[in-house]
Design a protein around this motif. Structure first.
Motif, PDB file in Angstrom:
ATOM      1  N   ALA A   4       0.853  -1.174   0.000  1.00 43.41           N
ATOM      2  CA  ALA A   4       0.000   0.000   0.000  1.00 43.41           C
ATOM      3  C   ALA A   4       0.886   1.220   0.000  1.00 43.41           C
ATOM      4  O   ALA A   4       1.929   1.234   0.629  1.00 43.41           O
ATOM      5  N   THR A  38      -7.126   8.816   6.542  1.00 45.05           N
ATOM      6  CA  THR A  38      -6.932   7.529   5.884  1.00 45.05           C
ATOM      7  C   THR A  38      -5.473   7.075   5.911  1.00 45.05           C
ATOM      8  O   THR A  38      -5.110   6.157   5.191  1.00 45.05           O
ATOM      9  N   MET A  40      -2.105   5.282   7.467  1.00 46.05           N
ATOM     10  CA  MET A  40      -1.843   4.091   8.264  1.00 46.05           C
ATOM     11  C   MET A  40      -1.738   4.437   9.747  1.00 46.05           C
ATOM     12  O   MET A  40      -2.188   3.706  10.602  1.00 46.05           O
ATOM     13  N   ALA A  43      -5.059   4.915  11.314  1.00 51.66           N
ATOM     14  CA  ALA A  43      -5.708   3.622  11.495  1.00 51.66           C
ATOM     15  C   ALA A  43      -5.181   2.945  12.746  1.00 51.66           C
ATOM     16  O   ALA A  43      -5.939   2.415  13.560  1.00 51.66           O
ATOM     17  N   SER A 108     -12.118   5.502   7.764  1.00 55.46           N
ATOM     18  CA  SER A 108     -10.702   5.417   7.437  1.00 55.46           C
ATOM     19  C   SER A 108     -10.430   4.177   6.594  1.00 55.46           C
ATOM     20  O   SER A 108      -9.654   4.193   5.642  1.00 55.46           O
ATOM     21  N   LEU A 109     -11.123   3.113   6.941  1.00 53.14           N
ATOM     22  CA  LEU A 109     -10.947   1.842   6.235  1.00 53.14           C
ATOM     23  C   LEU A 109     -11.375   1.964   4.778  1.00 53.14           C
ATOM     24  O   LEU A 109     -10.662   1.559   3.865  1.00 53.14           O
ATOM     25  N   CYS A 112      -9.162   3.942   2.861  1.00 54.65           N
ATOM     26  CA  CYS A 112      -7.898   3.251   2.656  1.00 54.65           C
ATOM     27  C   CYS A 112      -8.017   2.219   1.553  1.00 54.65           C
ATOM     28  O   CYS A 112      -7.147   2.108   0.701  1.00 54.65           O
ATOM     29  N   ARG A 116      -6.617   1.680  -2.817  1.00 50.80           N
ATOM     30  CA  ARG A 116      -5.776   0.487  -2.992  1.00 50.80           C
ATOM     31  C   ARG A 116      -6.419  -0.468  -3.986  1.00 50.80           C
ATOM     32  O   ARG A 116      -5.726  -1.141  -4.737  1.00 50.80           O
ATOM     33  N   ASN A 193      -5.576  -9.105   1.496  1.00 51.99           N
ATOM     34  CA  ASN A 193      -5.598  -7.980   2.416  1.00 51.99           C
ATOM     35  C   ASN A 193      -6.821  -7.109   2.185  1.00 51.99           C
ATOM     36  O   ASN A 193      -7.505  -6.705   3.134  1.00 51.99           O
ATOM     37  N   PHE A 196      -9.853  -8.939   3.424  1.00 54.38           N
ATOM     38  CA  PHE A 196      -9.928  -8.886   4.887  1.00 54.38           C
ATOM     39  C   PHE A 196     -10.539  -7.570   5.361  1.00 54.38           C
ATOM     40  O   PHE A 196     -11.493  -7.555   6.125  1.00 54.38           O
ATOM     41  N   HIS A 197     -10.003  -6.479   4.862  1.00 56.58           N
ATOM     42  CA  HIS A 197     -10.499  -5.186   5.338  1.00 56.58           C
ATOM     43  C   HIS A 197     -11.948  -4.946   4.921  1.00 56.58           C
ATOM     44  O   HIS A 197     -12.750  -4.443   5.697  1.00 56.58           O
ATOM     45  N   SER A 482      -3.423 -12.797   3.017  1.00 57.62           N
ATOM     46  CA  SER A 482      -2.620 -11.612   3.261  1.00 57.62           C
ATOM     47  C   SER A 482      -1.351 -11.936   4.046  1.00 57.62           C
ATOM     48  O   SER A 482      -0.312 -11.320   3.850  1.00 57.62           O
TER      49      SER A 482
ATOM     50  N   PHE B 244      -2.323 -15.082  14.985  1.00 56.67           N
ATOM     51  CA  PHE B 244      -3.443 -14.151  14.821  1.00 56.67           C
ATOM     52  C   PHE B 244      -4.650 -14.762  14.098  1.00 56.67           C
ATOM     53  O   PHE B 244      -5.777 -14.659  14.600  1.00 56.67           O
ATOM     54  N   HIS B 288      -0.343  -4.028  12.018  1.00 55.56           N
ATOM     55  CA  HIS B 288      -0.316  -2.742  11.327  1.00 55.56           C
ATOM     56  C   HIS B 288       0.978  -2.005  11.597  1.00 55.56           C
ATOM     57  O   HIS B 288       1.578  -1.437  10.707  1.00 55.56           O
TER      58      HIS B 288
HETATM   59  C1  HEM Z   1     -11.071  -1.911  11.248  1.00 51.47           C
HETATM   60  C2  HEM Z   1      -9.862  -1.748  11.536  1.00 51.47           C
HETATM   61  C3  HEM Z   1      -8.706  -2.521  10.943  1.00 51.47           C
HETATM   62  C4  HEM Z   1      -8.278  -3.740  11.307  1.00 51.47           C
HETATM   63  C5  HEM Z   1      -8.881  -4.660  12.361  1.00 51.47           C
HETATM   64  C6  HEM Z   1      -7.126  -4.049  10.505  1.00 51.47           C
HETATM   65  C7  HEM Z   1      -6.381  -5.208  10.608  1.00 51.47           C
HETATM   66  C8  HEM Z   1      -5.276  -5.494   9.847  1.00 51.47           C
HETATM   67  C9  HEM Z   1      -4.498  -6.669   9.971  1.00 51.47           C
HETATM   68  C10 HEM Z   1      -4.750  -7.784  10.969  1.00 51.47           C
HETATM   69  C11 HEM Z   1      -3.518  -6.614   9.056  1.00 51.47           C
HETATM   70  C12 HEM Z   1      -2.449  -7.659   8.881  1.00 51.47           C
HETATM   71  C13 HEM Z   1      -2.546  -8.381   7.624  1.00 51.47           C
HETATM   72  C14 HEM Z   1      -1.303  -8.198   6.831  1.00 51.47           C
HETATM   73  O1  HEM Z   1      -0.231  -7.976   7.393  1.00 51.47           O
HETATM   74  O2  HEM Z   1      -1.374  -8.281   5.626  1.00 51.47           O
HETATM   75  C15 HEM Z   1      -3.677  -5.403   8.344  1.00 51.47           C
HETATM   76  C16 HEM Z   1      -2.850  -4.973   7.322  1.00 51.47           C
HETATM   77  C17 HEM Z   1      -2.969  -3.759   6.674  1.00 51.47           C
HETATM   78  N1  HEM Z   1      -3.901  -2.781   6.948  1.00 51.47           N
HETATM   79 FE1  HEM Z   1      -5.403  -2.901   8.246  1.00 51.47          FE
HETATM   80  N2  HEM Z   1      -6.889  -3.003   9.664  1.00 51.47           N
HETATM   81  C18 HEM Z   1      -7.829  -2.038   9.900  1.00 51.47           C
HETATM   82  C19 HEM Z   1      -7.934  -0.823   9.280  1.00 51.47           C
HETATM   83  C20 HEM Z   1      -7.065  -0.355   8.319  1.00 51.47           C
HETATM   84  C21 HEM Z   1      -7.087   0.952   7.759  1.00 51.47           C
HETATM   85  C22 HEM Z   1      -8.062   2.045   8.158  1.00 51.47           C
HETATM   86  C23 HEM Z   1      -6.079   1.025   6.876  1.00 51.47           C
HETATM   87  C24 HEM Z   1      -5.695   2.213   6.039  1.00 51.47           C
HETATM   88  C25 HEM Z   1      -4.953   3.140   6.471  1.00 51.47           C
HETATM   89  C26 HEM Z   1      -5.417  -0.247   6.852  1.00 51.47           C
HETATM   90  C27 HEM Z   1      -4.342  -0.566   6.050  1.00 51.47           C
HETATM   91  C28 HEM Z   1      -3.648  -1.749   6.102  1.00 51.47           C
HETATM   92  C29 HEM Z   1      -2.526  -2.067   5.276  1.00 51.47           C
HETATM   93  C30 HEM Z   1      -1.912  -1.172   4.215  1.00 51.47           C
HETATM   94  C31 HEM Z   1      -2.100  -3.329   5.635  1.00 51.47           C
HETATM   95  C32 HEM Z   1      -0.969  -4.129   5.008  1.00 51.47           C
HETATM   96  C33 HEM Z   1       0.197  -4.138   5.888  1.00 51.47           C
HETATM   97  C34 HEM Z   1       1.212  -5.089   5.385  1.00 51.47           C
HETATM   98  O3  HEM Z   1       1.348  -5.258   4.175  1.00 51.47           O
HETATM   99  O4  HEM Z   1       1.865  -5.700   6.220  1.00 51.47           O
HETATM  100  N3  HEM Z   1      -6.036  -1.052   7.747  1.00 51.47           N
HETATM  101  N4  HEM Z   1      -4.760  -4.719   8.842  1.00 51.47           N
END
Ligand code: HEM
Lengths: 552, 347
Positions: A4, A38, A40, A43, A108-109, A112, A116, A193, A196-197, A482, B244, B288
């Motif tokens: 991202a 929005t 990271m 978030a 925000s989600l 985001c 993407r 990913n 999931f979101h 993811s 997780f 995150h």
């Molecule tokens: C409802 C709230 C959210 C939860 C519970 C959540 C949970 C998670 C989890 C568990 C991961 C790990 C999976 C992975 O590493 O690929 C992840 C990765 C990620 N999340 Fe979220 N997320 C949330 C909101 C958001 C928001 C608002 C953004 C935007 C800013 C975001 C952006 C990302 C990105 C870019 C990754 C990839 C990180 C990576 O590649 O390691 N998430 N999220």
């Protein structure tokens, strides 16, 4: 690490110009806010806030979980109560501030994942990127010498990569790229990913539907009685904000029989192994009758309503007669168990007969015994039932129209009935099964005719639960993709050096920390056309070199 | 065998497992003590360098040369190196034996109950099951992630926790409350226990990350054996990344399904559920953080430890302090009903 676009937070503000922040135009300000929201980091902070905000609800009693505990807490904390009420601390998870946090998180989600998603869809349609000009510059690369013509090697590479489910770059038209293969795989990581979101939103929708369109209700039904599903039939009824009583499914059921499988020996003596309430039910009045063994963990589903067995107890059949023998009260009376021994408490309110109203208040001992002179119950089943009641008369508050609890006697204005020969001692009625005793002062008599059992039934409708379940299952699937899919790019380039074929291969793993050595080994073996490749020239692995440096 | 015989077998097996774990701990401590001597620390580090290169799966020229160069070192080095390796292997072997005996103890608990069941009806059983999975997860990841250096920490943790379980938490075998008697519960608790074991191992790694980030790299002493910050961070991430989804499955899928069947509410914000949710959110924040500028490394490691703290608080704290939790093991067989009283004929 991340695919991202990590937005540089500092440059989120527009144009580093001479204007002060206050001079941002409204649109710029809006854009700036949106970028902040929005990012990271936001978030992350919102996630931590959400965790923190959930804490009070586990410490302070919640009205949605245990209304009784809430009123008890309020009674003992008169000064804090108004403050807590204003802060909505008795219903944290329905409060505006809790909702604000998770709604912000959801906004925000969305902010985001939408960009993407766009980036991802473009990437899906794009070709795998062409090989960089110097493969040996990449951290994970290898140079091989292979005894085969360059075209053969390239064909081997394509076959190997295709069987490894890589997507290959098509460069047929470009003569400069005739000696190269470029391939890519692992697109599912980003897809996972995003899935999931996005699924988190589905979960929220399902959850909200349950909260708004559903309801919970509880009712005590005595064996033999019939329950018809109307809101007035419930002892407690907790509808969602958009639930109307016309949404109640029109079923009815009768509790035919109730059995408990008591444990009569061993360390678990006196506890129950199982419960079974035999119900006969109809989907609607006039529909054919069905029957069901309602047990813990085995709810009955009628239309979209679920019926659960969650408690049980005893209802002694007590008859009160006035001095002339007219029955003023009769029937099974629900007594509430006080503890695991099923010592149960209950009251009887017999309105005025010839001698005035009679109120009874006392205990049921399922298996009565005297232990060291003290009355106790030695087993929770009905071995030797006995009721022991005090008697009140006078104004029991039965006629003043104020709603009263059926489980408590209002004795404020009543007088306790005393023994005729010793007016300092209250009358105590100790009745075994089948006994009748006369009351003093011409109040009549009380008989203990039998004991029925009652069951506590919880009835609920939670629309959206399937949606919420689908959401978490999708979220989990996405999460697995993811976390475990490795996005990877591979390049192969051949060079004819004085009749010898030199091959350069390089691998890039964008998730970091993978076993790239193995990938290179496999590839090298495939290119050489035999399992044990002769490795020559330089090899490199940035990962291990970096580790060594840290070691030093 | 009678139920009583199974129960006493289980009690003896727990004691025996505790003793063997303790022996394993002593052996691993001896292994570390051998490393303390300056002469050997190099050997240890050398072994590690090799380990690292295999961990990366790369047959790496420079590392091999380095090893070869040191391998030709003086005889004393070789002897010490040999001893360290021997003690290390012995320690692992003892841990495996202890885990086997530990398993017998779990089996005994399950067989002692009538009807037979999975051994997690109360805190004692949950604790001995949880520690068993800590060991199993450590052993399973030992080779793949080169976790030999963790041995004293993991085994020490298991010994200490087992002692607490036996002294304070021990309870006689009892049948499950009926609400707990569901196949969903089995899946729910198995996954929760596995995730707890993995999070615990991951937490130890993140803890070491913080220790090492503070003290800096050392070339002598026990810390010299702990891998580099990069490796610690990556290994911790991998273990958390395993735990997780398992936790997600346990608390957000099987837990609600079971709760729905037993209590009519799939999610009720019961304190136990609240804290399971908090744990989930904190670990999501951890994942995150590893992808967020300014939060990588130290802050992420702190988040992992916060997550672990919420996890164990949920297990210990909520069971003891909360009276309203439906999960409280002290709750009566079927909830004793005291509800908002109804009015005859009224609302
Ligand atoms: C409802 C709230 C959210 C939860 C519970 C959540 C949970 C998670 C989890 C568990 C991961 C790990 C999976 C992975 O590493 O690929 C992840 C990765 C990620 N999340 Fe979220 N997320 C949330 C909101 C958001 C928001 C608002 C953004 C935007 C800013 C975001 C952006 C990302 C990105 C870019 C990754 C990839 C990180 C990576 O590649 O390691 N998430 N999220």
């Amino acid at each position: 690490m991340t695919q991202a676009p990590e937005r540089p937070e500092a440059s989120g503000a527009p144009a580093p110009d001479t204007r002060r922040p206050g001079e941002l135009t409204a649109r710029e300000l809006l854009r700036w806010t949106w970028r902040q929201l929005t990012s990271m980091r936001t978030a992350l902070v919102l996630l931590l806030l959400l965790a923190l905000a959930a804490v009070p609800g586990s410490v302070i009693p919640q009205s949605g979980v245990d209304a009784l505990a809430v009123s008890r807490w309020k009674d003992s904390h008169p000064t804090l109560t108004p403050i807590y009420e204003r802060l909505q601390l008795f219903s944290v998870y329905d409060s505006t501030w809790f909702a604000a946090i998770y709604l912000l998180l959801m906004v925000s989600l969305v902010g985001c994942i939408l960009p993407r998603l766009r980036v991802y869809l473009t990437a899906l349609r794009a070709q795998p990127p062409a090989a960089p000009s110097r493969l040996t510059r990449l951290p994970d690369h290898r140079v091989l010498q292979v005894d085969a013509a360059p075209d053969v090697v390239l064909d081997r590479a394509r076959a190997h990569l295709r069987s490894g489910r890589y997507r290959l770059r098509r460069d047929d038209a470009d003569p400069a790229r005739r000696h190269e293969v470029a391939a890519e795989k692992g697109f599912l990581r980003e897809a996972g990913n995003l899935l999931f979101h996005a699924s988190l939103l589905i979960v929220l929708v399902g959850f909200a539907m349950g909260g708004m369109l559903g309801y919970q209700g509880g009712v005590i039904v005595v064996q033999g009685q019939t329950f018809s599903n109307t809101s007035s039939a419930y002892d407690d009824f907790d509808p969602g904000s958009l639930f109307g009583s016309e949404d109640l499914d029109p079923f009815q059921f009768t509790v035919d029989d109730f059995t408990v499988d008591w444990i009569t020996e061993g360390s678990a003596f006196g506890t129950a192994r199982g419960f079974n309430a035999r119900l006969s039910y109809r989907d609607r009045i006039g529909a054919p009758q069905d029957s069901y063994d309602l047990r813990v963990n085995h709810p009955l589903t009628i239309d979209s309503t679920d019926v659960f067995l969650i408690g049980h107890g005893y209802a002694p059949r007590i008859t009160v007669r006035d001095a002339e023998g007219n029955i003023t009260y009769s029937g099974p009376t629900v007594f509430l168990p006080q503890d695991q021994t099923f010592l149960s408490f209950g009251v009887v309110k017999a309105p005025g007969g010839s001698g005035g109203a009679v109120g009874l208040e006392g205990l049921l001992y399922p298996t009565f015994a005297l232990q060291g002179g003290d009355p106790t119950t030695v087993f929770p089943a009905l071995g030797n039932p006995l009721i022991s009641m005090s008697v009140f008369t006078g104004d029991l508050g039965l006629d003043n129209g104020v709603p009263q609890s059926v489980y408590a006697l209002d004795t404020d204005n009543a007088t306790q009935v005393m023994q005729p020969d010793d007016p300092s001692k209250p009358v105590r009625l100790d009745l075994e099964l089948g006994e009748t005793e006369m009351l003093p002062d011409g109040l009549g008599s009380v008989s203990f005719d039998g004991v029925d059992e009652w069951v506590r039934i919880q009835i609920s409708k939670s629309p959206g639960k399937e949606i919420a379940l689908l959401g978490v299952v999708l979220a989990l699937a996405g999460l697995l993709g993811s976390l475990f899919v490795r996005p990877r790019r591979v390049w192969v380039r051949t060079r004819d050096q004085d009749g010898v074929t030199m091959v350069e291969v390089a691998v890039l793993d964008r998730s970091g920390g993978a076993d790239l050595g193995e990938v290179l080994d496999d590839l090298a073996a495939a290119l050489s056309g035999h399992p044990d490749p002769v490795t020559q020239g330089t090899t490199g692995s940035a990962a291990s070199r970096r580790d060594q440096k840290e070691e030093a | 065998m009678s139920n009583a015989a199974w129960e006493s077998l289980s009690n003896q097996a727990i004691a025996a497992a505790g003793v063997v774990y303790f022996l394993a701990l002593l052996v691993h401590l001896a292994e570390w003590a051998s490393l303390r001597q300056p002469g050997t620390s190099r050997a240890g580090r050398k072994a590690e360098a090799l380990a690292l290169s295999t961990a990366g799966g790369v047959s790496d020229g420079p590392v091999l040369t380095k090893v070869a160069e040191h391998g030709a070192g003086d005889g004393q080095d070789a002897v010490d190196e040999h001893r360290v390796a021997l003690l290390g292997r012995l320690g692992v072997l003892l841990t495996i034996v202890a885990a086997g005996v530990h398993f017998v103890a779990l089996l005994g608990r399950g067989m002692a109950a009538d009807p037979n069941r999975v051994p997690w009806g109360n805190m004692y059983e949950f604790t001995i099951s949880g520690t068993f999975f800590v060991t199993v997860i450590y052993l399973a990841m030992l080779k793949r992630h080169q976790l030999q250096w963790m041995a004293p920490l993991v085994v020490g943790f298991v010994v200490a926790t087992l002692m607490v379980a036996v002294i304070w938490l021990h309870a006689a075998v009892a049948p499950l409350r009926e609400a707990l008697n569901s196949p969903w519960l089995v899946i729910h608790v198995v996954s929760a226990v596995i995730a707890t074991g993995a999070f615990t191992v991951g937490g130890i790694l993140s803890g070491m990350y913080l220790v090492k980030a503070r003290t800096g790299e050392r070339t002598t002493g026990p810390l010299a054996r702990v891998p580099s910050l990069v490796v610690l961070d990556r290994t911790a991430y991998r273990i958390h990344a395993f735990a997780f989804p398992v936790w997600t499955f346990a608390v957000l899928i099987t837990g609600p399904i079971w709760a729905h069947e037993a209590w009519s509410r799939y999610w009720n914000w019961d304190p136990k559920e609240v804290w399971a949710f908090i744990t989930w959110v904190v670990y999501a924040a951890y994942l995150h953080a590893r992808a967020t500028a300014g939060w990588k490394g130290r802050n992420a490691a702190i988040l992992a430890l916060v997550g672990l703290a919420t996890l164990w608080f949920n297990f210990i704290g909520i069971n003891y302090f909360s009276t309203t939790s439906m999960h409280s093991y002290a709750a009566p067989a079927v909830e004793v009903v005291v509800t908002a009283p109804a009015v005859p004929g009224g609302a």
